[in-house]
Design an enzyme around this catalytic site. Sequence first.
Site: not given
Ligand code: 3HC
Length: 282
Positions: A116, A137, A149, A188
């Site tokens: 990243s 990415h 990406e 990002n």
């Molecule tokens: N692995 C697999 N599945 C997962 C998981 C994981 N680590 N975390 C959550 N899940 C699944 C759950 O099983 C659940 O599935 P279901 O709806 O079928 O039961 C679903 O995702 C929703 O999970 P939760 O109900 O436990 O929790 P939330 O609804 O709060 O979701 C989240 C958690 C998916 C992390 C959500 O909050 C989210 O999408 N957040 C934003 C994440 C984001 O923006 N990521 C990008 C970061 S930037 C990046 O990665 C780039 C890097 O270069 C910096």
Amino acid sequence: MRIGIVGGGLMGSGIAEVSARAGVDVTLIEVDDAAAERARKSIERSLERAVGSGKLQAPERDEALSRLVYSSDLGDIAGADAAIEAIIESESAKQQLFRELDRLLPDAEFLASNTSSVPIMKLAAETTRPERVLGLHFFNPVPVLKLVELVRSLMTSDETLIRARSFAEGQLGKTTIESKDRAGFIVNALLVPYILSAIRMYESGFASKEDIDRGMVLGTAHPMGPLALADLVGLDTLLYVANSLYEEFREPSAVAPALLQRMVEAGLLGRKSGRGFYDYTS
Ligand code: 3HC
């Protein structure tokens, strides 16, 4: 198809899991046996969770497990059809790895980095065939987020791009967007200045961390607020991206706040260390 994935941390194991579930054979390389074992456990836990929540059937889990091979010997990647690097965000470590991947995989369809913060060109330049190097990415959590990406350096060929897109979309079922090789790529470059602004807002006492996060969740329908997201991404990763954005664009919005720097120095890295802006130890 067999893919070699180097690095079994959060991102590498996520990519390995998603690949194995999609019917791709995976050789996952870690630095030593203990790290390989940690990657195995984390993937197995995640697959178990998917079975528990009814998203995966037990035979599909077993099929995915049978496609995964773990090793601490990079030589075991030989013969893979393509490779994805997901090791630590160290430019020199990644450059060294790309030199070795170039040697070990003369016929690979593509050599990709999940970086990243390191320019793809700096990795491609270490190889004898920079035209087959690109950025792939992924986003955390990899099994949940649909986006990949595709990052094209000045030297990436059309063929490499087509093959990588076909892997990400056709095999893994992800959606791709294409970015030039600029710090932060698309997501990002937009996301990180936003998170840094939230940290500055918190640091200056403008609002509490809970209210900042609640504001963005309830006011803009984001799944999580910026400080909780910083903890998910990892504060060290966030700092790497901020520094690479600043180095490239010199915009004040990309300057890492002192609080972020101090937290990384303190080892408060977010979810992965148990504590960041929030506490995850309980
Ligand atoms: N692995 C697999 N599945 C997962 C998981 C994981 N680590 N975390 C959550 N899940 C699944 C759950 O099983 C659940 O599935 P279901 O709806 O079928 O039961 C679903 O995702 C929703 O999970 P939760 O109900 O436990 O929790 P939330 O609804 O709060 O979701 C989240 C958690 C998916 C992390 C959500 O909050 C989210 O999408 N957040 C934003 C994440 C984001 O923006 N990521 C990008 C970061 S930037 C990046 O990665 C780039 C890097 O270069 C910096």
